[in-house]
Each structure stands twice: as structure tokens, then as C-alpha cells.
Design a protein around this motif. Structure first.
Motif, short mmCIF file in Angstrom:
data_model
loop_
_atom_site.label_atom_id
_atom_site.label_comp_id
_atom_site.label_asym_id
_atom_site.label_seq_id
_atom_site.Cartn_x
_atom_site.Cartn_y
_atom_site.Cartn_z
N ASN A 27 0.81 -1.22 0.00
CA ASN A 27 0.00 0.00 0.00
C ASN A 27 0.84 1.26 0.00
N GLU A 28 0.21 2.37 -0.29
CA GLU A 28 0.94 3.62 -0.17
C GLU A 28 0.97 4.05 1.29
N ALA A 29 1.87 4.98 1.59
CA ALA A 29 2.07 5.36 2.99
C ALA A 29 0.85 6.07 3.58
N HIS A 33 -5.77 4.20 2.14
CA HIS A 33 -6.16 2.83 1.80
C HIS A 33 -6.97 2.20 2.92
N LEU A 34 -6.93 2.83 4.10
CA LEU A 34 -7.74 2.35 5.22
C LEU A 34 -8.99 3.19 5.38
N LEU A 46 -0.44 -6.45 7.77
CA LEU A 46 0.85 -6.24 8.43
C LEU A 46 1.08 -4.75 8.54
N VAL A 47 1.38 -4.29 9.72
CA VAL A 47 1.73 -2.88 9.89
C VAL A 47 3.22 -2.82 10.22
N VAL A 48 3.98 -2.24 9.31
CA VAL A 48 5.42 -2.17 9.50
C VAL A 48 5.76 -0.95 10.36
N GLU A 50 8.89 1.11 12.62
CA GLU A 50 10.28 1.27 13.04
C GLU A 50 10.29 1.70 14.51
N TYR A 52 10.75 4.06 16.48
CA TYR A 52 10.77 5.45 16.94
C TYR A 52 9.33 5.94 17.04
N THR A 58 2.06 6.01 14.09
CA THR A 58 1.40 5.74 12.81
C THR A 58 0.89 4.30 12.79
N TYR A 62 -2.91 3.13 12.21
CA TYR A 62 -3.28 2.27 11.08
C TYR A 62 -3.89 0.96 11.59
N VAL A 77 4.78 -5.64 12.40
CA VAL A 77 6.10 -6.20 12.11
C VAL A 77 7.11 -5.08 12.38
N ASN A 79 10.59 -3.25 12.10
CA ASN A 79 11.63 -3.24 11.07
C ASN A 79 12.79 -2.33 11.50
N SER B 4 -2.16 -7.61 3.41
CA SER B 4 -1.94 -6.22 3.06
C SER B 4 -0.83 -5.66 3.94
N VAL B 5 0.03 -4.84 3.35
CA VAL B 5 1.15 -4.28 4.11
C VAL B 5 1.02 -2.76 4.17
N SER B 6 0.99 -2.23 5.38
CA SER B 6 0.83 -0.80 5.60
C SER B 6 1.95 -0.28 6.49
N GLY B 7 2.06 1.02 6.58
CA GLY B 7 3.05 1.61 7.49
C GLY B 7 3.46 2.98 6.99
N LYS B 8 4.20 3.67 7.86
CA LYS B 8 4.64 5.03 7.56
C LYS B 8 5.60 5.02 6.36
N GLY B 9 5.68 6.12 5.66
CA GLY B 9 6.62 6.24 4.55
C GLY B 9 8.03 5.93 5.02
N SER B 11 9.21 3.14 6.04
CA SER B 11 9.33 2.11 7.09
C SER B 11 9.84 0.78 6.53
N LYS B 13 8.00 -0.90 3.90
CA LYS B 13 6.85 -1.67 3.40
C LYS B 13 7.16 -2.43 2.12
N ALA B 36 -0.03 -1.09 -4.95
CA ALA B 36 -1.10 -0.11 -4.83
C ALA B 36 -0.56 1.26 -4.44
N ASP B 37 0.75 1.42 -4.55
CA ASP B 37 1.36 2.71 -4.23
C ASP B 37 1.29 3.59 -5.47
#
Lengths: 147, 110
Positions: A27-29, A33-34, A46-48, A50, A52, A58, A62, A77, A79, B4-9, B11, B13, B36-37
Motif C-alpha cells: 500500500n501507499e504510505a 487505503h484504510l 501487516l503494519v510495518v 520502526e 521510533y 502511525t 493504522y 512487524v 523493522n 496487506s502491508v501498511s506503514g509510515k513512509g 518504514s 513496506k 497499490a502505491d
């Protein structure tokens, strides 16, 4: 509704089909999409995150949106994890916000090298710690989806 | 099964989605990766050579149609999903095929 979001949404409702077993959506950042229910029809989100604050915040937001959409398995997850301190910070954040941490991918210098040279991680070094960590996620994810 | 994979820019993904898709593919499953980006970059992680990027035919917008069924408006794909994957998905290594969503038409068009 913005047509690209509508299209992905429509696709996801009807996939996988025929000779496909698994669909993975990158997905895009943006949270659109939600908020537009684009990815409501998935088994695992999956929510990636980091290690911090802004990234974790975020992820929390999400994950909340994903749960609101009714996605059965919303998991985090971690990362770019640089050690025990990072991992325990993420684990602590997940615990205090009722989020499930599925696994952690370490910060990996070989991955940074791959990115610099424009080579996919799997071609650059299939035995890299980050690649092995993602490999470890596969089984967890397949098990989540089957449950 | 759909993931589906989401997250901050920034990160990670795309790196995680792409590597995940390939490793699932290597386990013997047939995988469709959907980029889908609106700034699509998944092809590289999936191992598609930059020379074959020209083969990527992004999925057009406006594939949804409104239909009235028993007085209720329903929104659905205007073409069978099998047809779309056949026409637009590109084969990548490791049992993965890639479907790219059409990027915006140009600056200021969205």
C-alpha cells in the motif's frame, strides 16, 4: 470514491482466483487505503513499524483503522531493529496498545548495500539477517490466515 | 489468502512486501503482488529487471461500474478479475506475478 482506491477494493473482494493462492498488497504510505476501505477484504494486515515514536504512533493509528474495518488479523512487524533496546521498546508499545507483534526484522547493513546498488535483497544476499527474518514471518502469516 | 502491508513512509513496506511475496512463492504457492502505491516501486524488489519495466501495463482506472440490483446500487468490477490478471499481471521470478495500479495521469490531474 477515488477510482484507484475503488479498483483495488473491487479487486481484493474478488481475489484470489483461479490459479492464484496468495495476494500481497503493497500500500501507499497515506492512510487513505484504510479510511476509504480499500483494503478491507484482507485476511492479514501487516503494519510495518520502526522503533521510533512517530512510526509507532502511525502503526497504532493504522492498526486501529484496520481493526475498525473488521480485518481479522492486524499485526505489527518491527523493522530496522538495532538490538534488544529497540525490540523491547516496540514490544512495550504493542503491549500497552493491545497490538500483536508478529516478528522483528533487524537493521541490516547488507540491505542498505542492496538498496544503494538497486539490487533486490533476495539477489543481493539470500542469507542476510533481514531476509531470514522475513522468511520467519512467512510461516507465521500462513498460519494466521489459515486459522 | 490476502495480506496487506501498511506503514509510515520509509518504514520498509515495499522491501518487506516484495521479499515476503517471493518467499511465499518459493514455498510453492502462486502469488499475486499488487503494487497499490501511487509511486510504484515494487517491481525492483520482486526481481524484475529494469529492462522489462516497459512490459508493465498498469491497471487502468475506472474499472468499477455501478449497477442497480433490486433497487440497490452495487459497485463492482466491470471486467472479470481473471481477465484483468491475465491482461495486466507481469510474471516475475519465484512464482510471483505483479499487478501495478495505474499511477496518476500527471501532475495536477488527480
Amino acid at each position: 470514491m477515488c477510482s484507484s482506491h475503488a479498483t483495488v477494493r473491487g479487486l481484493l473482494h474478488e481475489l484470489p482466483t483461479g490459479d492464484l493462492d496468495v495476494v500481497v498488497v503493497d500500500n501507499e504510505a497515506s492512510p487513505e487505503h484504510l479510511s476509504r476501505s480499500t483494503t478491507e477484504a484482507v485476511d492479514v494486515m501487516l503494519v510495518v513499524a520502526e522503533p521510533y515514536f512517530k512510526s509507532l504512533e502511525t502503526a497504532r493509528r493504522y492498526a486501529g483503522l484496520g481493526k475498525d474495518l473488521g480485518i481479522a488479523n492486524v499485526v505489527v512487524v518491527a523493522n530496522k531493529v538495532r538490538g534488544e533496546d529497540d525490540l523491547s521498546a516496540i514490544q512495550g508499545f504493542c503491549d500497552s496498545h493491545d497490538l500483536k507483534l508478529l516478528g522483528a526484522v533487524p537493521f541490516d547493513e547488507t540491505l542498505a548495500q542492496a538498496e544503494r546498488s538497486g539490487v533486490p535483497p533476495l539477489e543481493h544476499d539470500p542469507g542476510a539477517p533481514s531476509v531470514r527474518a522475513v522468511e520467519g514471518l512467512v510461516e507465521h502469516i500462513l498460519r494466521l490466515a489459515a486459522a | 489468502m490476502k495480506v496487506s502491508v501498511s506503514g509510515k513512509g520509509g518504514s520498509g513496506k515495499t522491501t518487506i512486501s516484495g521479499t515476503l511475496a517471493r518467499l511465499i512463492g518459493r514455498s510453492g504457492k502462486r502469488v499475486l503482488a499488487v503494487d497499490a502505491d501511487s509511486n510504484p516501486n515494487l517491481a525492483l524488489t520482486l526481481g524484475l529487471s529494469t529492462g522489462s519495466y516497459d512490459l508493465i501495463n498498469p491497471l487502468p482506472h475506472g474499472l468499477m461500474e455501478h449497477r442497480r440490483v433490486n433497487g440497490e446500487v452495487q459497485v463492482s468490477l466491470s471486467r472479470p478479475v481473471e481477465e484483468l490478471t491475465q491482461d495486466y499481471a507481469v510474471n516475475c521470478p519465484d512464482n510471483v506475478s505483479l499487478l501495478v495500479l495505474g499511477p496518476p495521469g500527471g501532475a495536477g490531474t488527480g
